[in-house]
Design a protein around this motif. Structure first.
Motif, short mmCIF file in Angstrom:
data_model
loop_
_atom_site.label_atom_id
_atom_site.label_comp_id
_atom_site.label_asym_id
_atom_site.label_seq_id
_atom_site.Cartn_x
_atom_site.Cartn_y
_atom_site.Cartn_z
N THR A 18 0.83 -1.21 0.00
CA THR A 18 0.00 0.00 0.00
C THR A 18 0.86 1.25 0.00
OG1 THR A 18 -1.73 -1.18 1.22
CG2 THR A 18 -1.85 1.21 1.21
N ALA A 19 1.93 1.24 0.79
CA ALA A 19 2.83 2.39 0.85
C ALA A 19 3.52 2.62 -0.49
CB ALA A 19 3.88 2.17 1.95
N ALA A 20 3.93 1.53 -1.16
CA ALA A 20 4.61 1.66 -2.45
C ALA A 20 3.68 2.27 -3.50
CB ALA A 20 5.09 0.29 -2.92
N PHE A 21 2.43 1.82 -3.54
CA PHE A 21 1.48 2.37 -4.51
C PHE A 21 1.16 3.83 -4.19
CE2 PHE A 21 0.20 -2.15 -5.38
CZ PHE A 21 0.55 -2.13 -6.72
N GLU A 22 1.07 4.16 -2.91
CA GLU A 22 0.78 5.54 -2.53
C GLU A 22 1.93 6.46 -2.92
OE1 GLU A 22 -1.10 8.89 -1.20
OE2 GLU A 22 -1.91 6.89 -1.61
N LEU A 23 3.17 6.01 -2.77
CA LEU A 23 4.32 6.80 -3.20
C LEU A 23 4.27 7.06 -4.70
CD1 LEU A 23 7.31 5.31 -1.16
CD2 LEU A 23 6.48 7.67 -1.09
N GLY A 24 3.87 6.04 -5.46
CA GLY A 24 3.73 6.21 -6.91
C GLY A 24 2.70 7.25 -7.26
N ARG A 25 1.57 7.24 -6.56
CA ARG A 25 0.53 8.22 -6.81
C ARG A 25 1.02 9.63 -6.48
NH1 ARG A 25 -3.42 4.09 -5.72
NH2 ARG A 25 -2.88 4.05 -3.53
#
Length: 267
Positions: free
Chosen positions: A106-113
């Motif tokens: 979840t953290a990785a996807f949020e960083l991408g966003r």
């Protein structure tokens, strides 16, 4: 005969031990390890499953970390967009994931966003058309199971000065909170507004309610000399622009200027 049973018993014990041992990326053959592949050839050569495997770090007793990563992708029909919007609770319920791995993903996807949003802001570019708006809000809204309504507030030069979620609806509708939008506009001294919401159904075409609420918002903004420049409906990789009365795909190269496009009062 007793010797045969002895070796058979030892072989079974070793097999049980290997099955129980947690499979980590480091346990794989060197040439198969995603980290080694990335170090040698670059991150762009890694498959989606391999990148996810690096984030997961380890598999389970029953499957390798790559198999676990592939299982995650299969749960979302191979779509990263679908995987990126899964809740921590949903991810952690999948066998072999748990809270720690779910939070990491979840953290990785949020960083991408956030990187996508930051990249647009750092360009210091004014909004010139629907494509610019989609670049900011596309990743926020596509793949969601419920409708969300956002506003993008602009200054006189059409630079973004604020973006905010103003309402949350169900799977097929959301109410545009005009009072909340007016309050935010006056607080930020915005000169124009862009309304954005999503359609989880996959169809970006506006409903009758969408059209009526857009008209009401435009009328509510008029006494304050604030323009409603556009209303975008995002649906996966396509979006509808009220300004252009047209559906665009995410890869469309068209981006007509907004400075000459104002929502028609008859719409």
């Amino acid at each position: 005969m007793d010797l045969q049973f002895y070796f058979f018993d030892k072989a079974v014990s070793i097999g049980v031990f290997l099955r129980k041992k947690t499979m980590k990326i480091a346990d794989m053959w060197r040439e198969e390890r995603p980290r080694e592949k990335i170090l040698t050839h670059g991150v762009w050569v890694a498959s989606n499953a391999e990148l996810i495997a690096v984030l997961l770090g380890s598999g389970t007793r029953d499957c390798s970390v790559l198999e676990l990563a592939q299982r995650l992708l299969n749960e979302c029909e191979g779509q990263l967009t679908e995987l990126s919007v899964q809740s921590i609770e949903k991810l952690s319920s999948i066998k072999g994931i748990g809270n720690t791995k779910a939070i990491t993903l979840t953290a990785a996807f949020e960083l991408g966003r956030r990187m996508g949003e930051e990249k647009f802001r750092l360009r210091k570019k004014s909004i010139t058309g629907p494509k610019d708006i989609f670049q900011i809000f596309g990743n926020k809204l596509k793949g969601l199971e419920r409708e969300e309504c956002w506003i993008c507030l602009l200054n006189q030069a059409q630079y973004v000065i604020a973006q905010e979620k103003v309402s949350l609806g169900g799977s097929s509708c959301t109410i545009i909170d005009i009072c909340t939008i007016l309050k935010r506009v006056l607080e930020r001294k915005a000169r124009s507004v862009i309304l954005i919401h999503n359609h989880p159904s996959g169809n970006p075409m506006p409903s009758r309610a969408d059209i009526e609420q857009t008209k009401k918002l435009k009328e509510a903004l008029a006494p304050f000399e604030v323009k409603l420049l556009d209303h975008l409906i995002v649906s996966d990789d396509s979006y509808y622009s009220f300004c252009d009365e047209c559906v665009y795909s995410a890869t469309s190269q068209r981006a007509p200027l907004l400075n000459k496009l104002v929502l028609n009062s008859s719409k």
